[in-house]
Design a protein around this motif. Structure first.
Motif, PDB file in Angstrom:
ATOM      1  N   GLN A 172       0.799  -1.088   0.118  1.00 17.06           N
ATOM      2  CA  GLN A 172      -0.150  -0.165  -0.176  1.00 17.06           C
ATOM      3  C   GLN A 172       0.817   1.406  -0.042  1.00 17.06           C
ATOM      4  O   GLN A 172       0.212   2.394  -0.286  1.00 17.06           O
ATOM      5  CB  GLN A 172      -1.062  -0.043   1.088  1.00 17.06           C
ATOM      6  CG  GLN A 172      -1.722  -1.149   0.946  1.00 17.06           C
ATOM      7  CD  GLN A 172      -2.709  -1.253   2.388  1.00 17.06           C
ATOM      8  OE1 GLN A 172      -2.555  -1.738   3.407  1.00 17.06           O
ATOM      9  NE2 GLN A 172      -4.058  -0.473   2.343  1.00 17.06           N
ATOM     10  N   PHE A 178      -1.197  -9.448   3.402  1.00 11.14           N
ATOM     11  CA  PHE A 178      -1.805 -10.050   2.320  1.00 11.14           C
ATOM     12  C   PHE A 178      -0.989 -10.317   0.987  1.00 11.14           C
ATOM     13  O   PHE A 178      -1.569 -10.878  -0.003  1.00 11.14           O
ATOM     14  CB  PHE A 178      -2.698  -8.838   1.741  1.00 11.14           C
ATOM     15  CG  PHE A 178      -3.957  -8.526   2.665  1.00 11.14           C
ATOM     16  CD1 PHE A 178      -4.145  -9.133   3.822  1.00 11.14           C
ATOM     17  CD2 PHE A 178      -4.478  -7.049   2.815  1.00 11.14           C
ATOM     18  CE1 PHE A 178      -4.961  -9.036   4.924  1.00 11.14           C
ATOM     19  CE2 PHE A 178      -5.461  -6.866   3.884  1.00 11.14           C
ATOM     20  CZ  PHE A 178      -5.607  -7.802   4.678  1.00 11.14           C
ATOM     21  N   ASN A 198      -0.749 -10.711   8.984  1.00 11.40           N
ATOM     22  CA  ASN A 198      -1.817  -9.622   9.167  1.00 11.40           C
ATOM     23  C   ASN A 198      -3.113 -10.275   8.618  1.00 11.40           C
ATOM     24  O   ASN A 198      -3.355 -11.076   7.721  1.00 11.40           O
ATOM     25  CB  ASN A 198      -1.728  -8.580   8.258  1.00 11.40           C
ATOM     26  CG  ASN A 198      -2.661  -7.658   8.392  1.00 11.40           C
ATOM     27  OD1 ASN A 198      -2.898  -6.963   9.362  1.00 11.40           O
ATOM     28  ND2 ASN A 198      -3.380  -7.241   7.282  1.00 11.40           N
ATOM     29  N   GLU A 199      -4.118 -10.291   9.680  1.00 11.12           N
ATOM     30  CA  GLU A 199      -5.394 -10.858   9.100  1.00 11.12           C
ATOM     31  C   GLU A 199      -5.700 -12.016   8.568  1.00 11.12           C
ATOM     32  O   GLU A 199      -6.261 -11.760   7.296  1.00 11.12           O
ATOM     33  CB  GLU A 199      -6.148  -9.537   8.633  1.00 11.12           C
ATOM     34  CG  GLU A 199      -6.092  -8.201   9.517  1.00 11.12           C
ATOM     35  CD  GLU A 199      -6.859  -7.038   8.837  1.00 11.12           C
ATOM     36  OE1 GLU A 199      -7.104  -6.917   7.613  1.00 11.12           O
ATOM     37  OE2 GLU A 199      -7.304  -6.024   9.792  1.00 11.12           O
ATOM     38  N   HIS A 240      -8.418  -9.158  12.229  1.00  9.50           N
ATOM     39  CA  HIS A 240      -9.258  -8.248  12.123  1.00  9.50           C
ATOM     40  C   HIS A 240     -10.496  -8.796  12.991  1.00  9.50           C
ATOM     41  O   HIS A 240     -11.260  -9.669  12.489  1.00  9.50           O
ATOM     42  CB  HIS A 240      -9.679  -8.172  10.492  1.00  9.50           C
ATOM     43  CG  HIS A 240     -10.612  -7.017  10.125  1.00  9.50           C
ATOM     44  ND1 HIS A 240      -9.956  -6.168   9.592  1.00  9.50           N
ATOM     45  CD2 HIS A 240     -11.825  -6.557  10.416  1.00  9.50           C
ATOM     46  CE1 HIS A 240     -10.640  -5.117   9.281  1.00  9.50           C
ATOM     47  NE2 HIS A 240     -12.154  -5.532   9.772  1.00  9.50           N
ATOM     48  N   PHE A 254     -16.420   0.092   5.150  1.00 11.98           N
ATOM     49  CA  PHE A 254     -16.197   0.779   6.640  1.00 11.98           C
ATOM     50  C   PHE A 254     -17.083   1.420   7.050  1.00 11.98           C
ATOM     51  O   PHE A 254     -17.332   2.716   6.274  1.00 11.98           O
ATOM     52  CB  PHE A 254     -14.715   1.200   6.520  1.00 11.98           C
ATOM     53  CG  PHE A 254     -13.716   0.428   6.241  1.00 11.98           C
ATOM     54  CD1 PHE A 254     -12.764  -0.271   7.361  1.00 11.98           C
ATOM     55  CD2 PHE A 254     -13.169   0.306   5.031  1.00 11.98           C
ATOM     56  CE1 PHE A 254     -11.937  -1.215   7.014  1.00 11.98           C
ATOM     57  CE2 PHE A 254     -11.913  -0.397   4.796  1.00 11.98           C
ATOM     58  CZ  PHE A 254     -11.339  -1.318   5.660  1.00 11.98           C
ATOM     59  N   TRP A 306      -4.263   3.404  11.845  1.00  6.53           N
ATOM     60  CA  TRP A 306      -4.105   3.217  10.249  1.00  6.53           C
ATOM     61  C   TRP A 306      -4.762   4.350   9.678  1.00  6.53           C
ATOM     62  O   TRP A 306      -6.028   4.562   9.810  1.00  6.53           O
ATOM     63  CB  TRP A 306      -5.033   1.877  10.222  1.00  6.53           C
ATOM     64  CG  TRP A 306      -4.688   1.848   8.524  1.00  6.53           C
ATOM     65  CD1 TRP A 306      -5.613   2.204   7.646  1.00  6.53           C
ATOM     66  CD2 TRP A 306      -3.920   0.995   7.835  1.00  6.53           C
ATOM     67  NE1 TRP A 306      -4.785   1.852   6.302  1.00  6.53           N
ATOM     68  CE2 TRP A 306      -3.812   0.857   6.612  1.00  6.53           C
ATOM     69  CE3 TRP A 306      -2.768  -0.091   8.463  1.00  6.53           C
ATOM     70  CZ2 TRP A 306      -3.134   0.238   5.678  1.00  6.53           C
ATOM     71  CZ3 TRP A 306      -2.090  -0.631   7.707  1.00  6.53           C
ATOM     72  CH2 TRP A 306      -2.177  -0.793   6.147  1.00  6.53           C
ATOM     73  N   GLU A 347      -5.714   1.710  -1.183  1.00  6.02           N
ATOM     74  CA  GLU A 347      -6.536   0.663  -0.334  1.00  6.02           C
ATOM     75  C   GLU A 347      -6.866  -0.463  -1.500  1.00  6.02           C
ATOM     76  O   GLU A 347      -6.694  -0.590  -2.684  1.00  6.02           O
ATOM     77  CB  GLU A 347      -7.681   1.439  -0.039  1.00  6.02           C
ATOM     78  CG  GLU A 347      -8.055   1.564   1.371  1.00  6.02           C
ATOM     79  CD  GLU A 347      -8.070   0.202   1.992  1.00  6.02           C
ATOM     80  OE1 GLU A 347      -7.228   0.319   3.388  1.00  6.02           O
ATOM     81  OE2 GLU A 347      -8.550  -0.818   1.903  1.00  6.02           O
ATOM     82  N   TRP A 348      -6.972  -1.673  -0.727  1.00  7.40           N
ATOM     83  CA  TRP A 348      -6.912  -2.834  -1.330  1.00  7.40           C
ATOM     84  C   TRP A 348      -8.192  -3.027  -2.617  1.00  7.40           C
ATOM     85  O   TRP A 348      -8.058  -3.256  -3.724  1.00  7.40           O
ATOM     86  CB  TRP A 348      -7.156  -4.097  -0.544  1.00  7.40           C
ATOM     87  CG  TRP A 348      -5.978  -4.174   0.544  1.00  7.40           C
ATOM     88  CD1 TRP A 348      -5.897  -3.639   1.877  1.00  7.40           C
ATOM     89  CD2 TRP A 348      -4.721  -4.540   0.288  1.00  7.40           C
ATOM     90  NE1 TRP A 348      -5.043  -3.664   2.310  1.00  7.40           N
ATOM     91  CE2 TRP A 348      -3.757  -4.226   1.639  1.00  7.40           C
ATOM     92  CE3 TRP A 348      -3.840  -5.136  -0.805  1.00  7.40           C
ATOM     93  CZ2 TRP A 348      -2.471  -4.700   1.680  1.00  7.40           C
ATOM     94  CZ3 TRP A 348      -2.666  -5.474  -0.735  1.00  7.40           C
ATOM     95  CH2 TRP A 348      -2.164  -5.273   0.577  1.00  7.40           C
ATOM     96  N   PHE A 381      -7.522   7.172   4.361  1.00  4.62           N
ATOM     97  CA  PHE A 381      -7.096   6.802   6.226  1.00  4.62           C
ATOM     98  C   PHE A 381      -6.132   7.554   6.730  1.00  4.62           C
ATOM     99  O   PHE A 381      -5.765   7.508   7.811  1.00  4.62           O
ATOM    100  CB  PHE A 381      -7.048   5.202   6.129  1.00  4.62           C
ATOM    101  CG  PHE A 381      -8.375   4.367   6.087  1.00  4.62           C
ATOM    102  CD1 PHE A 381      -8.984   4.028   7.279  1.00  4.62           C
ATOM    103  CD2 PHE A 381      -8.675   3.813   4.780  1.00  4.62           C
ATOM    104  CE1 PHE A 381     -10.084   3.366   7.102  1.00  4.62           C
ATOM    105  CE2 PHE A 381      -9.720   3.091   4.731  1.00  4.62           C
ATOM    106  CZ  PHE A 381     -10.458   2.825   5.855  1.00  4.62           C
TER     107      PHE A 381
HETATM  108  C1  FCB Z   1      -7.343  -3.533   7.021  1.00  3.61           C
HETATM  109  C2  FCB Z   1      -6.054  -3.702   6.398  1.00  3.61           C
HETATM  110  C3  FCB Z   1      -5.111  -2.619   5.974  1.00  3.61           C
HETATM  111  C4  FCB Z   1      -5.964  -1.549   5.567  1.00  3.61           C
HETATM  112  C5  FCB Z   1      -7.106  -1.252   6.446  1.00  3.61           C
HETATM  113  C6  FCB Z   1      -8.016  -0.408   5.793  1.00  3.61           C
HETATM  114  O1  FCB Z   1      -7.928  -4.565   7.018  1.00  3.61           O
HETATM  115  O2  FCB Z   1      -5.243  -4.739   7.231  1.00  3.61           O
HETATM  116  O3  FCB Z   1      -4.164  -3.015   5.172  1.00  3.61           O
HETATM  117  O4  FCB Z   1      -6.351  -1.768   4.125  1.00  3.61           O
HETATM  118  O5  FCB Z   1      -8.055  -2.323   6.573  1.00  3.61           O
END
Ligand code: FCB
Length: 463
Positions: A26, A121, A164-165, A221, A321, A388, A395-396, A404
């Motif tokens: 990112q 990711f 991560n997550e 998450h 979100f 964050w 963003e993904w 953000f």
């Molecule tokens: C989370 C991700 C992060 C970012 C935030 C907004 O789920 O870990 O990379 O995209 O959301």
């Protein structure tokens, strides 16, 4: 900062970590060797964009680290890009390690503790093409990469986040199909989740052997799912199923190795999970209301939506979100603490808001931090808060469509403009506290919700 006599204050424990969180894909730019690049190139980002130079961190992350230093942050979370370090199977790119060494050295010079994520990711193309984490035999590649990185960087970092997550990676990639590889297969999503947790455990032991004094964990998450009508048993059941599946099944697999019934009938346990972490990483953003919907079996019979009329994040194209819901952070911290019987400290490894105009972020940060403070007052060992994010990044799902950052980024010129929230966050970090002065200056409307939470116990400062 001069404190006025008698002003209310929420003070955080000494040594509390304050900073921001980010990820390589990112922020770095020029990442063309991962499955996410192939995904963006094939038009999957909702804006049609690609990450391009992102925030240009590969060239000059240090410029943003200087801004973090100005905010007196004492921690910063970033990730290592596996596809740079091991661009082809078994071939290691020393220039990439050199660049990460330079970044970590720069952070330490600024008295900012680096917290390093080893997988956020992105997978190298060669790994994705071998089936990625859907294949249990591929876990060894991840562990080998982790060992290599830790051997190379352990003199500069002693806080590792392995993955991560895992729940987002598995659910969005293999069930909802909005992340690569874009599949819709519940069983495969669960298998990937199980393998990610196993990968964490094996990485944990590999790192512990190399660097016994380091802190190692993963972050999940956590999203709240509340019944749309608490009195309707079907709404309650759908919300509770989503909650169990998304939040607690993963956590339980990480804690004791087995998934809850009935998932435990379908998936092999995670071996040697017990004790395989030094902290719990908590990423929290929002909650969903859940309405029973018989037409959605893959989503545990629940239709999710943001509570109408509640404060919201900018919707952006994906509207992922929704509600800004500060009590959710307290509820999540408390649940993690209780479900793990308080066995390890907690770090908020992500919490943030998409708010281009920055007109909700200041109060949102303050209200979430008041909830963190409440958790700490109740004895929950929360040791840090990573917002964050530092600078608007890619963003993904939505590219540059949602913002953000504490600092605004013009991605075309790379110009940085700190938002009001950045000044506020700096004041909080400097004070290691939320004070009435800060609230008055940045979000007076939140005064009662912030200090109301603490009313009974709030310490009155006499100077
Ligand atoms: C989370 C991700 C992060 C970012 C935030 C907004 O789920 O870990 O990379 O995209 O959301």
């Amino acid at each position: 900062m001069a404190l006025q006599r008698g002003q209310r204050i929420l003070r955080f424990p000494d040594g509390f970590l304050w900073g921001t969180a980010s990820s390589s894909f990112q922020c770095e730019g020029g990442n063309t060797n991962s499955q996410w690049h192939r995904w963006e190139e094939s038009g999957h980002i909702l804006t049609g964009e690609t990450s391009g130079d992102a925030c240009n961190w590969w060239q000059e992350a240090e410029r943003d680290f200087a801004l973090a230093e100005q905010m007196e942050n004492n921690a910063l979370r970033l990730s290592i890009e596996w596809s740079r370090v091991e661009p082809a199977e078994g071939s290691w790119e020393s220039a990439a390690i050199d660049r990460y060494r330079a970044m970590l050295t720069d952070l330490r010079r600024r008295h900012i503790k680096p917290l390093v994520t080893l997988h956020h990711f992105t997978d190298p193309l060669w790994f994705a093409d071998r089936g990625g984490f859907a294949k249990v035999e591929n876990i060894r590649y991840f562990v080998r990469y982790v060992s290599y990185v830790v051997e190379q960087l352990q003199d500069l970092c002693d806080f590792w986040i392995t993955i991560n997550e895992p729940n987002i990676y598995a659910v969005l990639g293999y069930l909802l199909g909005s992340y690569p590889p874009g599949e819709h297969d519940l069983l495969r999503a669960m298998r990937v989740l199980r393998n990610l947790m196993q990968a964490h455990v094996e990485a944990f032991y590999a790192i512990s052997r190399l660097q016994p004094q380091s802190q190692i964990g993963y972050c999940l998450h956590y999203r709240l799912f509340d019944p749309a009508s608490p009195l309707l048993p079907l709404d309650r059941a759908a919300a509770s199923l989503q909650d169990t599946f998304f939040n607690w099944a993963t956590m339980q697999a990480g804690e004791i190795g087995t998934f809850p019934f009935p998932l435990n009938l379908l998936f092999a346990p995670v071996k040697h999970a017990a004790g395989a972490r030094d902290f719990h990483g908590v990423n929290y953003y929002t909650r969903d209301m859940v309405r029973f919907d018989a037409a959605r079996p893959a989503e545990m019979f629940g239709r999710r939506f943001a509570l109408p009329g509640a404060p919201r994040n900018d919707p952006g194209l994906a509207d992922n979100f929704g509600e800004i819901y500060p009590p959710g952070l307290y509820r999540v911290l408390k649940s993690v603490y209780q479900r793990t019987r308080g066995n390890k400290p907690l770090y908020i490894t992500e919490n943030g808001f998409s708010d281009t105009l920055d007109d909700r972020r200041p109060s949102a940060i303050l209200e979430h931090l008041a909830m963190v403070h409440r958790a700490i007052r109740e004895g929950i060992p929360v040791r840090g808060y990573l917002h964050w994010t530092l600078v608007d990044n890619f963003e993904w799902l939505e590219g540059w469509n949602v913002r953000f950052g504490l600092i605004e980024l013009d991605q075309y010129t790379q110009k940085r403009t700190p938002r009001i929230s950045a000044s506020m966050f700096g004041e909080i970090c400097r004070a290691n506290a939320i004070t009435e002065t800060i609230v008055t200056r940045y979000a007076p409307e939140a005064m009662e919700s912030i200090f109301g939470v603490a009313q009974q116990e709030s310490s009155r400062l006499s100077v």
